[in-house]
Every structure is written in C-alpha cells, then in structure tokens.
Design an enzyme around this catalytic site. Sequence first.
Site, PDB file in Angstrom:
ATOM      1  N   GLU A  83       0.628  -0.870  -0.069  1.00 43.98           N
ATOM      2  CA  GLU A  83       0.061   0.363  -0.246  1.00 43.98           C
ATOM      3  C   GLU A  83       1.195   1.109   0.056  1.00 43.98           C
ATOM      4  OE1 GLU A  83      -1.252   1.960   3.913  1.00 43.98           O
ATOM      5  OE2 GLU A  83      -2.578   0.905   3.593  1.00 43.98           O
ATOM      6  N   ASP A 115      -4.897  -3.896  -2.399  1.00 37.82           N
ATOM      7  CA  ASP A 115      -5.389  -1.968  -2.699  1.00 37.82           C
ATOM      8  C   ASP A 115      -3.883  -2.073  -2.940  1.00 37.82           C
ATOM      9  OD1 ASP A 115      -4.645  -2.625  -0.203  1.00 37.82           O
ATOM     10  OD2 ASP A 115      -5.170  -1.234   0.719  1.00 37.82           O
TER      11      ASP A 115
END
Length: 359
Positions: free
Chosen positions: A74, A131
């Site tokens: 991330e 993500d």
Amino acid sequence: MLLDFMKLQKHVSGMGRRSFLSVMAATGSIPFLSAAEAGDGTAVSQQWAIFRSKYFHPDGRIVDTGNSGESHSEGQGYGMLFAATAGDQAAFEAIWVWARNNLQHKTDALFSWRYLDGHNPPVADKNNATDGDLLIALGLARAGKLWKRADYIQDAINIYADVLKHMTMKVGPYTVLLPGADGFVTKEAVTLNLSYYVMPSLLQAFELSGESQWQTVIENGLRIIGKAQFGEWKLPPDWLSINRQTGNFSIAKGWPPRFSYDAIRVPLYLYWAHMLSPELLADYTRFWNHFGASALPGWVDLTNGSRSPYNAPPGYLAVASCSGLASAGELPTLDHAPDYYSAALTLLVYIARAEGGGM
C-alpha cells in the site's frame, strides 16, 4: 477534459448493462488528470516534498511510521502515485524498483503485503493486499503516460490482469474484489474490505484492458457500498461479510465493528472517482457535522454508536472536508501529520481536489 458525471449519472438507471463506464470508454474520458493538467500541481508538489522528506527512505522504501517502521505494498503504491502526480521521476523509479525487488511475487504480478525491516526473512507472509496491488498499478499507469514509458504501462496491465484473475469471484449476486489471496473465503461467507475498491485504479484498469469484467467489478462494488450501511450513521464497516448463499451483508467477525482506519477511504475514493452519490454524501455529511471539525472521532462503533476516546488525526479531517464536512477550512498540511497514514490520506485529498473530485 473531465466528463460531466452529474449529467451522465442521470441516465445510468436507464442504461442497464450500458453503464456510465461504457460511455466513458466510448468517449475516452477517464475521471482523473494529473495535478499539473488540472491546474493545481503546485500544492500537490509542495505536499509531496514534505511526504518524501518524512517517509521516503533513500533506497526507495516508504516507511510506515505508525507501525514500527515496517513497509507495505500500500505504502509503495501511494508513494509511486504521489511521485508520479508530482512529476518526481527519480523518486518514482526508486520506489517502484524497491517494490518490484522486495515485494513482487515470482509466480504472478501481485505483491506481498508487508516488509519487516530487520527481520529474517523481512517478507515472511507472501499474502497480497489487493489495494496495494491496485495502487501500484495506478502509479505505473500514471507514470507511463506522463513519461511515455511503455514498460510502465505494460507492468500496470500485468498487475491488473492478475488482480482480475486471482482477486475476483462470484458471491451471491455479486462479483466481488477479494482483499487478498488467503484468509478471506470460507464455505459460508466471504470477507471484503470496501476501502480496497480503489475506484480510480479500477477505472484505469478498465481503460487499459477494455475487459467487461472490470465494469462488472466496479458496478457491483458501487452496489455493495450503497447497501453496506450500518448503525445510526449508515456507514460502511472496515470489514464486511457477504453470505455466499444469500448475498446478505453483515459486519465481519474477527475485527472491531467499526467505521475507522480502513473505511475512512471509502468516501475518499468515491469522491476522487466522481462516484460519491448524493445519497451517500448526505449520510457522510450528517455524520461529520454531528461531531464537527474539532471533535471528529477516530472511529465509531457501528453496533452501539460509541466513539473513540480520542479525536481523529488530520488525515481524517481532510477526507471529511471533501465528503460533506461544513466549515472545514483549508486542508491540513503534511507538516502536522502524526504519521505516514494520516499524511497519505491528506495528500490523496490534495490530489483528488486538484483533479476535480466530486459526484
């Protein structure tokens, strides 16, 4: 030039499968521009300089100062996105090379989610975080366009292809985006993290590939977000469970039943991608303004309404400012961020605003 999404969305309900995404593909209009193209690159570049000075390691690693100095896919994705948006090619390349060398899998194009500095091995858990994969791909796509690097575009395409292949599945009436390869699917239910629907990145995936399945993932994600509302404030939980037989939603067991650290990004990504509907905006507006800018909670329990004993950090205030908080004033600068995550949220809002985020 950005598509006029407010006008376009008036027609979505009558389009059926020919959604607004199809119209976007036909017009070649994807709802993000570089900050420079949007005419507000200076503020983003200034805030990136602060972020870089505080969280960028010379070898290209983005350091999570709120979690004992570890690093994540991330964080590398955020760093790549920030550097590309600010036009910082040297930093972008360093961050990408570090992520590729230390986190990217050998068997697919996805990335291990965590790097523990000083541990042996530093990457003990090979599970990915979707993500992070999507953020890295978005950074690559943005950099490839900016610097005319076909290799970056191809790397983004490869990541998106493996997200689509490995991280999507059918659950009840929905095609969902899994948070990671392992640990989220049982015989009875699937656990989702709605903040992993990085909508600008999913739109970019659709643009690069033309795969109709991306259209389905985005549309189903919007449907789930619209329905997954809990508690008096009608907010999404950090972790959501979907029954595999019925498609019914519940707050996932095993995590606190909160709107907090993860779910704070749901309204941000919707705003950035021009997908924050009036109905959802009204819910967030009611929530933020109940507490006000000086007393926003760091979390709220969706089962009993209790709030954190401390106030939210500046990054949360930044998100609230673009999703309904009245009298929010100027955005906080990254000088005042207490840690990496709050700083990242704030810089994302700077970018989303520069790129004309909204409904």
